[in-house]
Design an enzyme around this catalytic site. Sequence first.
Site, PDB file in Angstrom:
ATOM      1  N   THR A 247       0.826  -1.213   0.000  1.00  0.00           N
ATOM      2  CA  THR A 247       0.000   0.000   0.000  1.00  0.00           C
ATOM      3  C   THR A 247       0.860   1.263   0.000  1.00  0.00           C
ATOM      4  OG1 THR A 247      -0.079   0.356   2.391  1.00  0.00           O
ATOM      5  CG2 THR A 247      -1.620  -1.241   1.480  1.00  0.00           C
ATOM      6  N   THR A 295       0.952  -3.486   4.101  1.00  0.00           N
ATOM      7  CA  THR A 295       1.113  -2.036   4.225  1.00  0.00           C
ATOM      8  C   THR A 295       2.549  -1.632   3.941  1.00  0.00           C
ATOM      9  OG1 THR A 295       1.800  -1.969   6.553  1.00  0.00           O
ATOM     10  CG2 THR A 295      -0.565  -2.048   6.117  1.00  0.00           C
ATOM     11  N   ASP A 296       2.741  -0.382   3.558  1.00  0.00           N
ATOM     12  CA  ASP A 296       4.065   0.204   3.680  1.00  0.00           C
ATOM     13  C   ASP A 296       4.323   0.328   5.182  1.00  0.00           C
ATOM     14  OD1 ASP A 296       6.500   1.328   3.041  1.00  0.00           O
ATOM     15  OD2 ASP A 296       5.661   2.855   1.708  1.00  0.00           O
ATOM     16  N   ALA A 297       5.547   0.636   5.570  1.00  0.00           N
ATOM     17  CA  ALA A 297       5.897   0.657   6.993  1.00  0.00           C
ATOM     18  C   ALA A 297       4.963   1.585   7.772  1.00  0.00           C
ATOM     19  CB  ALA A 297       7.347   1.094   7.171  1.00  0.00           C
ATOM     20  N   LEU A 298       4.364   1.052   8.835  1.00  0.00           N
ATOM     21  CA  LEU A 298       3.403   1.830   9.613  1.00  0.00           C
ATOM     22  C   LEU A 298       4.065   2.816  10.573  1.00  0.00           C
ATOM     23  CD1 LEU A 298       0.696  -0.899  10.327  1.00  0.00           C
ATOM     24  CD2 LEU A 298       0.562   1.015   8.720  1.00  0.00           C
TER      25      LEU A 298
END
Length: 593
Positions: A247, A295-298
């Site tokens: 994402t 996800t990309d890093a949260l």
Amino acid sequence: MTISTAVSASDTQIDFRKVIGQKLMLDLRYFCQNTAPTHCRQPLTKLPPELASLLKQYHIGGVILFAENVQQTEQIVSLTKDLQRASDTPLFISIDQEGGRVARINRAEATSFTGNMSIGATYKTHGEKYATSVATTIAKELSSLGINVNFAPTVDVNANPLNPVINVRSFGENPGEVAILGAAQVKAFEQHGVISALKHFPGHGDTHVDSHTGLPKVAHTLAQIKQQDLYPFEHIIRRQQPGMIMTAHIQYPALDSSTVTNKQGGKMLRPATMSRAIMHDLLRGKMNYQGVTITDALDMAGISDFFSPLDAVIETFKAGVDIALMPIQVRTPEDIKAFQSFFSALHEAAQSGQLDQQELLLSKARIDKLKASFINHNLTPSPAIAKATLGNPQHRKIEADLALAAITEVKNKALLPLNIKDGAHIHLIMPDRQKATALKQALLSEVDKDIKISLTSLQAFKPERAKNAILAADWVISAHASPQQSAAEIGGMDDLVELTEYEVSKQQQPKALLELMQYAHSHQKASIFISLRAPYEIAKYALYNQAILASYAYNVDVATENDVRGPAYTALAKVIVGKAKALGQLPVSINLE
């Protein structure tokens, strides 16, 4: 394996701890044994018992490795073996090894290449050749180390010259070419045993904000989004479904104008990562993607500035995303305690029905299917095979061939190749001493004449001395790399302090470079400019140079006291002295008027 919808979430035998654990991917970049250091920066190169226990106890589905974790071939193999041994189920072991500026493994050992935009520069002549050979090489090297997921390729269409985070990580500005090259890389990665992860859905190419440091918004119309941002994803999903899609922490109001409450109590547009309309209705419904989403890093500011770790993961799971990447920091024993509380709260959200139990089970089934297709839990990597694979001569040749095929001649008013004779003097103006030395050594290795090469480093120089060297030279070759490195390239959110200092030290370079160029031009010096990164900057300097080259890369793979080398510098030297032609073509538009 077929994902069955017949599994009942009400089955009392289902352990939702296992389900939640498989949906988390942790970073193990640093770990400090002391309980509460103010700033833990101890690289994790061996798996400590505390983290081995955490992986097992909480059924963690995957980990991501950074440069600090992958320092030497035998050490990497040992670490990935220990990670798999610590888990009762196959573990996703992932990395960002895009090639070019985003490459985590030691460049002196692994083949890192010159990156996606350099591949894009070869497309008109070579088609998919280099996209395929680069991905094949990277996959073979990662697989030999026990790494089974690569967060690549980046298929963002770089339509914004001011994009601070994508730029040369993109194949270019043409959605059709990006799609073709991205599909070729997905196929090559996965044919050679490494799961690919297309990124960053629904597109990060037309932003002027880095989602590591802020929350970008793309104001495209639906027509623009379909024709530009989504096109590569749609093309690849139809032809070569990737194992994963990552994402983007970006607001796309034309795709989802709904709001979410942030931790400050305010209402804000949902980022794509938390948007069910984007991640479920669009990606799974309209685009028919059947694989795993992550996800990309949260911990990136685009999310962490607005949401607590728990709320971020809950909103992400509600949106239909399968895996939360780097949801909470684990750096110390105290962090492990915080993780336990975090995990318990997630488990409670599943048990209580706050998270849809049937969707959680379907998500886990997708994860299980992907793991079954790619990961043999009983197969362990061999240090000997890894050492023979990483950076071997065949791989280095592909790296060198790509670097040369990408060199683009943007302008040449009868200056290149240089007619070099004994006693000639070349003055180099470069961003720093290392890059200057790399180009100097490359030129000397390609010239069989007795010549002088003097250097000016823009990092620290005396203006009068630089001007005197310009006056004494037969040719002036200057180079610059723009934009500056982003957090994604430096490594991640832990590097933001260092990144800020880096930017402060670099911000005066373009002005100083332009003044030296203008000085050389006013004294009618034969001048060449080399764009070492995104070529948009060429427009600024074109007037003052008779020749312009673009390399899209400035990698230095070897850097010892007496030997500084990188494939882009060797390729540039060959073109400058006439041993090779520049056959690359610009994959983005530049206005030289």
